[in-house]
Write a protein that holds these residues in place. Structure first.
Motif, PDB file in Angstrom:
ATOM      1  N   LEU A  61      58.811  69.941  39.059  1.00 38.63           N
ATOM      2  CA  LEU A  61      57.989  70.912  38.326  1.00 38.63           C
ATOM      3  C   LEU A  61      58.771  71.557  37.188  1.00 38.63           C
ATOM      4  CD1 LEU A  61      56.086  72.629  41.268  1.00 38.63           C
ATOM      5  CD2 LEU A  61      55.148  71.060  39.556  1.00 38.63           C
ATOM      6  N   VAL A  62      60.051  71.834  37.431  1.00 43.68           N
ATOM      7  CA  VAL A  62      60.901  72.388  36.372  1.00 43.68           C
ATOM      8  C   VAL A  62      60.978  71.406  35.208  1.00 43.68           C
ATOM      9  CG1 VAL A  62      63.258  73.090  35.780  1.00 43.68           C
ATOM     10  CG2 VAL A  62      62.232  73.867  37.926  1.00 43.68           C
ATOM     11  N   LYS A  63      61.228  70.143  35.517  1.00 44.92           N
ATOM     12  CA  LYS A  63      61.318  69.118  34.472  1.00 44.92           C
ATOM     13  C   LYS A  63      60.018  69.015  33.684  1.00 44.92           C
ATOM     14  CE  LYS A  63      64.476  66.098  37.064  1.00 44.92           C
ATOM     15  NZ  LYS A  63      64.545  64.798  37.774  1.00 44.92           N
ATOM     16  N   ARG A  64      58.902  69.152  34.367  1.00 44.58           N
ATOM     17  CA  ARG A  64      57.589  69.030  33.708  1.00 44.58           C
ATOM     18  C   ARG A  64      57.246  70.254  32.857  1.00 44.58           C
ATOM     19  NH1 ARG A  64      55.294  64.323  33.320  1.00 44.58           N
ATOM     20  NH2 ARG A  64      53.273  65.293  33.383  1.00 44.58           N
ATOM     21  N   ASN A  65      57.793  71.421  33.221  1.00 40.48           N
ATOM     22  CA  ASN A  65      57.442  72.656  32.522  1.00 40.48           C
ATOM     23  C   ASN A  65      58.381  73.012  31.382  1.00 40.48           C
ATOM     24  OD1 ASN A  65      55.017  73.963  33.736  1.00 40.48           O
ATOM     25  ND2 ASN A  65      56.178  73.599  35.598  1.00 40.48           N
TER      26      ASN A  65
END
Length: 135
Positions: free
Chosen positions: A110-114
């Motif tokens: 999720l961090v990578k996507r955000n």
């Protein structure tokens, strides 16, 4: 650049979020970006609290810097805990149901996507996770 250094205790996550929010409010950050940044703070700060320091309480420094061209926020999380590069974590197969999927990895995914860009380094016995979000 502004920064806060705080004990790596999960109950301090609200203090870190409020610190970053105050700075985001100063630049009229869009709500969608603000929510994405909240997800990142929860995941990264929470992981440091749970895993970086085995039998002690260490500290985390959260640095915030703004860029004008392009307009972006840069967050850096620095700790003296166990060396760990979260970017080496394999992305989960999100096509599988939660019952079929292995435990772990969803948070950093999720961090990578955000965030638009993420870099990790271990230098001077410190973990440094730098992230940029274009606004």
């Amino acid at each position: 650049m502004k920064e806060i250094t705080i004990d790596a205790l999960i109950e301090n996550i609200n203090t870190v979020t409020a610190f970053v929010d105050d700075l985001l409010d100063e630049i009229d950050c869009p709500m969608k970006s603000k929510i994405q940044i909240h997800i990142v703070i929860d995941e990264i700060f929470g992981n440091i609290c749970h895993y970086a320091y085995k039998d002690s309480v260490g500290t985390v420094t959260v640095s915030v810097e703004f860029q004008n061209t392009p307009k972006a926020i840069c967050l850096t999380f620095t700790d003296n805990g166990i060396p760990y590069n979260p970017l080496e974590t394999e992305d989960p197969d999100i096509t599988l149901s939660s019952e079929e999927r292995n435990i772990g990895g969803l948070g950093i995914y999720l961090v990578k996507r955000n965030m638009d860009e993420i870099k990790y380094e271990y230098i001077n016995k410190q973990n440094r996770l730098w992230m940029e979000k274009k606004l």
